[in-house]
Design a protein around this motif. Structure first.
Motif, PDB file in Angstrom:
ATOM      1  N   ASP A   1      34.538  45.548  41.831  1.00 33.78           N
ATOM      2  CA  ASP A   1      35.355  44.398  41.418  1.00 33.78           C
ATOM      3  C   ASP A   1      36.473  44.190  42.441  1.00 33.78           C
ATOM      4  O   ASP A   1      36.892  45.125  43.123  1.00 33.78           O
ATOM      5  CB  ASP A   1      35.947  44.673  40.021  1.00 33.78           C
ATOM      6  CG  ASP A   1      36.345  43.386  39.292  1.00 33.78           C
ATOM      7  OD1 ASP A   1      36.208  42.297  39.884  1.00 33.78           O
ATOM      8  OD2 ASP A   1      36.795  43.471  38.137  1.00 33.78           O
ATOM      9  N   GLU A   2      36.939  42.946  42.522  1.00 39.48           N
ATOM     10  CA  GLU A   2      37.988  42.548  43.467  1.00 39.48           C
ATOM     11  C   GLU A   2      37.566  42.837  44.906  1.00 39.48           C
ATOM     12  O   GLU A   2      38.366  43.272  45.737  1.00 39.48           O
ATOM     13  CB  GLU A   2      39.315  43.217  43.096  1.00 39.48           C
ATOM     14  CG  GLU A   2      39.587  42.968  41.624  1.00 39.48           C
ATOM     15  CD  GLU A   2      41.024  43.021  41.183  1.00 39.48           C
ATOM     16  OE1 GLU A   2      41.879  43.470  41.945  1.00 39.48           O
ATOM     17  OE2 GLU A   2      41.264  42.573  40.054  1.00 39.48           O
TER      18      GLU A   2
ATOM     19  N   THR B   1      35.714  39.572  35.419  1.00 40.01           N
ATOM     20  CA  THR B   1      35.754  40.965  34.975  1.00 40.01           C
ATOM     21  C   THR B   1      35.171  41.094  33.578  1.00 40.01           C
ATOM     22  O   THR B   1      34.517  42.089  33.255  1.00 40.01           O
ATOM     23  CB  THR B   1      37.197  41.519  35.070  1.00 40.01           C
ATOM     24  OG1 THR B   1      37.596  41.471  36.443  1.00 40.01           O
ATOM     25  CG2 THR B   1      37.285  42.954  34.594  1.00 40.01           C
TER      26      THR B   1
HETATM   27 MG   LIG Z   1      38.965  40.463  37.492  1.00 36.65          MG
END
Ligand SMILES: [Mg+2]
Ligand SMILES: Nc1ncnc2c1ncn2[C@@H]1O[C@H](COP(=O)(O)OP(=O)(O)OP(=O)(O)O)[C@@H](O)[C@H]1O
Length: 271
Positions: free
Chosen positions: A134-135, A61
């Motif tokens: 993300d994820e 991230t």
């Molecule tokens: Mg992350």
């Protein structure tokens, strides 16, 4: 109840170190993050898509946040979304919100709105849309497949949106599925991150203390052995353990963090 330790005054810091809110300008630079960052940025510059896959807590991230901060706003419109277990329609709604498109009730009209929005960003504003997901390991396969629709403008003659897929290792398996081939074919670059070596752990800890306002040696040498052994070079684990170890040392009025402080901290962080 005992007072929480005042780390700042005890260790002469201006900020509490090892927090997750670290600004991207203060990040620790290391070739592996620079390589991932450069490769993803190059893909975006060429209107291509890329992925970043690594285990939890290794700095993915942070690479994405750096990318979002460093892509010039005059040329790119960057949308960052974190995926939870969303349905196709809910995921499209999230995308519409992120991209500034009007939402709609049905899946079909949501996709049309998104495509129109992406096209108009390019046609009217000369802005290139970049979608950071993300994820993405948490994405349902049918939801991941939407990304193919979004990149498939004008029969592939023109690439409009760059998609950066980021997630933990199960994402790799998801992209390898036969029914995901159309999505994975559009990803030109697969980046990964690894855990830190013992020496890198020392450098990382020194850097986090330095940006916290302290440039003296706080952890003694054998404390690093204990940090490395307990965390196996995982950044998030290092953050948690080092912060707790500093609190333990502070409570004991010790000027340095010792191996014993780290061992004691470890018992409360991972009982
Ligand atoms: Mg992350
Ligand atoms: N380059 C860096 N410089 C300084 N600190 C960093 C850096 N990269 C990561 N960190 C620290 O490590 C922590 C974990 O990093 P990050 O959240 O980016 O991991 P992640 O790979 O996205 O994990 P997850 O898969 O659980 O989302 C961050 O909260 C931050 O404190």
């Amino acid at each position: 109840m005992s007072k929480p330790p005042n780390l700042r005054s005890h260790f002469g810091l201006t900020h509490v170190p090892f927090t997750r809110e670290i600004a991207t300008k203060d990040r620790w630079t290391h070739p592996q993050y620079d390589e991932a960052f450069d490769a993803i940025k190059n893909a975006v510059e060429r209107r291509q898509s890329a992925s970043l896959i690594a285990a939890a807590g290794l700095g993915k991230t942070m690479v994405l946040r750096t990318l979002k901060d460093r892509l010039p706003e005059a040329r790119f419109r960057t949308h960052y979304i974190k995926v939870t277990d969303l349905s196709k329609r809910d995921f499209c709604r999230e995308l519409c919100q992120a991209c500034g498109a009007q939402t709609a009730a049905t899946y079909g009209s949501l996709v049309r709105r998104l495509q129109e929005r992406m096209e108009s960003l390019v046609a009217q504003d000369s802005l290139r849309p970049v979608l950071i997901v993300d994820e993405a390991h948490d994405m349902r396969p049918d939801v991941l497949a939407i990304l193919r629709v979004l990149t498939n403008f004008e029969m592939d003659s023109r690439l409009v949106v760059s998609i950066i897929l980021c997630g933990q290792p199960p994402l790799r398996g998801l992209l390898k599925r036969a029914d995901m081939e159309a999505v994975s074919r559009r990803i030109v670059y697969f980046a990964s991150l690894r855990t830190l070596t013992r020496q890198e752990v020392c450098d990382y800890v020194a850097h986090r203390l330095y940006v916290g306002g302290c440039d003296r040696k706080v952890f003694v040498d054998d404390a690093f052995d204990a940090v490395f052994e307990a965390t196996q070079g995982n950044l998030r684990a290092i953050d948690r353990l080092c912060l707790r170890a500093m609190e333990v040392a502070c409570n004991k009025q010790a000027a340095h963090v010792s191996c014993d402080h780290v061992i004691e901290a470890r018992q409360t962080v991972w009982p």
